[in-house]
Design a protein around this motif. Structure first.
Motif, PDB file in Angstrom:
ATOM      1  N   SER A  72      -8.138  28.034  14.246  1.00 20.46           N
ATOM      2  CA  SER A  72      -7.340  28.743  13.246  1.00 20.46           C
ATOM      3  C   SER A  72      -7.881  28.561  11.835  1.00 20.46           C
ATOM      4  O   SER A  72      -7.320  29.096  10.877  1.00 20.46           O
ATOM      5  N   ASN A  73      -8.960  27.807  11.676  1.00 19.74           N
ATOM      6  CA  ASN A  73      -9.548  27.548  10.369  1.00 19.74           C
ATOM      7  C   ASN A  73     -10.950  28.151  10.308  1.00 19.74           C
ATOM      8  O   ASN A  73     -11.897  27.584  10.853  1.00 19.74           O
ATOM      9  N   PRO A  74     -11.097  29.308   9.661  1.00 17.72           N
ATOM     10  CA  PRO A  74     -12.410  29.973   9.632  1.00 17.72           C
ATOM     11  C   PRO A  74     -13.513  29.137   8.995  1.00 17.72           C
ATOM     12  O   PRO A  74     -14.694  29.392   9.243  1.00 17.72           O
ATOM     13  N   LYS A  75     -13.145  28.128   8.184  1.00 21.36           N
ATOM     14  CA  LYS A  75     -14.178  27.278   7.604  1.00 21.36           C
ATOM     15  C   LYS A  75     -14.819  26.379   8.666  1.00 21.36           C
ATOM     16  O   LYS A  75     -15.929  25.896   8.487  1.00 21.36           O
ATOM     17  N   VAL A  76     -14.097  26.155   9.758  1.00 18.08           N
ATOM     18  CA  VAL A  76     -14.637  25.362  10.857  1.00 18.08           C
ATOM     19  C   VAL A  76     -15.275  26.281  11.896  1.00 18.08           C
ATOM     20  O   VAL A  76     -16.441  26.097  12.265  1.00 18.08           O
ATOM     21  N   GLU A  81     -13.439  36.210  11.533  1.00 18.51           N
ATOM     22  CA  GLU A  81     -14.442  37.016  10.840  1.00 18.51           C
ATOM     23  C   GLU A  81     -15.488  37.565  11.802  1.00 18.51           C
ATOM     24  O   GLU A  81     -15.909  38.722  11.703  1.00 18.51           O
ATOM     25  N   ASP A  82     -15.903  36.740  12.759  1.00 22.80           N
ATOM     26  CA  ASP A  82     -16.886  37.199  13.742  1.00 22.80           C
ATOM     27  C   ASP A  82     -16.320  38.328  14.592  1.00 22.80           C
ATOM     28  O   ASP A  82     -17.042  39.281  14.928  1.00 22.80           O
ATOM     29  N   ASP A 254     -22.278  23.063  16.126  1.00 24.99           N
ATOM     30  CA  ASP A 254     -23.005  23.696  17.220  1.00 24.99           C
ATOM     31  C   ASP A 254     -22.150  24.788  17.864  1.00 24.99           C
ATOM     32  O   ASP A 254     -22.656  25.863  18.199  1.00 24.99           O
ATOM     33  N   LEU A 255     -20.854  24.511  18.030  1.00 28.15           N
ATOM     34  CA  LEU A 255     -19.950  25.529  18.577  1.00 28.15           C
ATOM     35  C   LEU A 255     -19.879  26.742  17.668  1.00 28.15           C
ATOM     36  O   LEU A 255     -19.806  27.880  18.148  1.00 28.15           O
ATOM     37  N   LYS A 256     -19.916  26.523  16.377  1.00 35.44           N
ATOM     38  CA  LYS A 256     -19.832  27.616  15.402  1.00 35.44           C
ATOM     39  C   LYS A 256     -20.892  28.685  15.661  1.00 35.44           C
ATOM     40  O   LYS A 256     -20.632  29.887  15.546  1.00 35.44           O
ATOM     41  N   LYS A 257     -22.087  28.245  16.046  1.00 39.00           N
ATOM     42  CA  LYS A 257     -23.183  29.180  16.298  1.00 39.00           C
ATOM     43  C   LYS A 257     -22.926  30.044  17.538  1.00 39.00           C
ATOM     44  O   LYS A 257     -23.545  31.101  17.690  1.00 39.00           O
ATOM     45  N   LEU A 258     -22.042  29.579  18.423  1.00 42.82           N
ATOM     46  CA  LEU A 258     -21.833  30.249  19.702  1.00 42.82           C
ATOM     47  C   LEU A 258     -20.617  31.164  19.720  1.00 42.82           C
ATOM     48  O   LEU A 258     -20.360  31.819  20.732  1.00 42.82           O
ATOM     49  N   VAL A 259     -19.865  31.206  18.640  1.00 45.56           N
ATOM     50  CA  VAL A 259     -18.655  32.038  18.625  1.00 45.56           C
ATOM     51  C   VAL A 259     -18.963  33.493  18.966  1.00 45.56           C
ATOM     52  O   VAL A 259     -18.258  34.106  19.785  1.00 45.56           O
ATOM     53  N   PRO A 260     -20.006  34.118  18.400  1.00 40.11           N
ATOM     54  CA  PRO A 260     -20.300  35.501  18.794  1.00 40.11           C
ATOM     55  C   PRO A 260     -20.571  35.642  20.292  1.00 40.11           C
ATOM     56  O   PRO A 260     -20.094  36.596  20.917  1.00 40.11           O
TER      57      PRO A 260
END
Length: 276
Positions: A72-76, A81-82, A254-260
């Motif tokens: 729920s926190n787009p900074k994390v 946004e994606d 590392d998870l952030k890179k995989l959201v898309p």
């Protein structure tokens, strides 16, 4: 259409993709009260979509998820946004994102299970939360419009809850997950077996589409072993896709890179917005 009664939401966070809403849900079946965050895609409030049901993805946090969910926190994790960006490019559905609390307290991890003597978190997460979303938002009746994803302990919960409720979910994503209970909260041997996602999947063979992700760094080798061990147990109609993230570790960066990738997988295996 929503069945009601309508819940009261506050704005927990304003983002470039729209507000993240929050409410406290007292489960009708579990009796437990916990926070739930919800994000609605921009299309949801567009008059052109007034009679459209939207796919739902329930996102489970990892770590200490008693009063916080980092999805729920787009900074994390910029999941909202994606999703706006990918939906605009035709690569992902505009999802309703639901982000519930994970555990009753920071010292009480029930691993989304109903353990005697503890809050019924399995019922709250697996039954109360989906019923609450159907009551408040335009969703799809079919399980083809419902998916779930989680990270670490949230990945355990995503796989477990989908295995327990295969009539309610179609697609599941596990990042850095494990597939047997990992806490010492009064598990009996029978209870541990009954709440092990790997054994559930092996026994029931649900019609689920799984994306299993593990890190590729030396520090994450146990993730790869757990992932491969689970895959060996799976049989049709359960279908698993695996991905080892090059040099990936067990961190949200590392998870952030995989959201898309996660959103595209869910979209490829779930039904999109549908007119009622």
């Amino acid at each position: 259409m929503p069945t009601g009664p309508a819940a009261h939401f506050t704005v927990a966070r304003r983002t470039s993709a729209g507000p993240v809403l929050m409410t406290r849900l007292k489960g009708l079946k579990s009796g437990w009260t916990g926070k739930v965050w919800v994000w609605l895609p921009p299309q949801y409030n567009d008059p052109q979509y007034a009679r459209t049901g939207f796919p739902v993805v329930i996102l489970h946090t990892g770590g200490n998820g008693s009063g916080y969910n980092y999805w729920s926190n787009p900074k994390v994790l910029p999941a909202q946004e994606d999703d706006v960006r990918l939906a605009g490019a035709g690569k992902a559905h505009p999802f309703i994102m639901v982000m519930p609390a994970l555990q009753p307290s920071s010292h009480q991890d029930t691993e989304c299970s109903d353990i005697p003597g503890h809050p019924k978190m399995g019922t709250w997460m697996g039954e109360d939360v989906p019923a609450f979303i159907r009551a408040n938002f335009r969703t799809l009746k079919s399980r083809d419009g419902w998916g779930t994803a989680g990270a670490s302990s949230g990945a355990f919960c995503a796989v477990k809850l989908a295995a327990e409720h295969p009539g309610d979910f179609k697609a599941v994503v596990s990042w850095g997950g494990y597939f047997q209970p990992d806490t010492d909260l009064h598990w009996s041997a029978k209870g541990r077996r009954a709440n092990s996602p790997d054994l559930m999947l092996e026994r029931t063979r649900p019609d689920l589409r799984l994306l299993l992700i593990a890190g590729g760094s030396p520090q994450s080798r146990d993730e790869v072993h757990r992932m491969n061990a689970l895959v060996k147990l799976l049989q049709p109609p359960t279908v698993a896709t695996t991905y080892i993230q090059p040099n990936g570790e067990h961190f949200t960066k590392d998870l952030k890179k995989l959201v898309p990738m996660i959103l595209e997988f869910l979209s490829a295996n779930m039904r999109g917005p549908t007119n009622g």
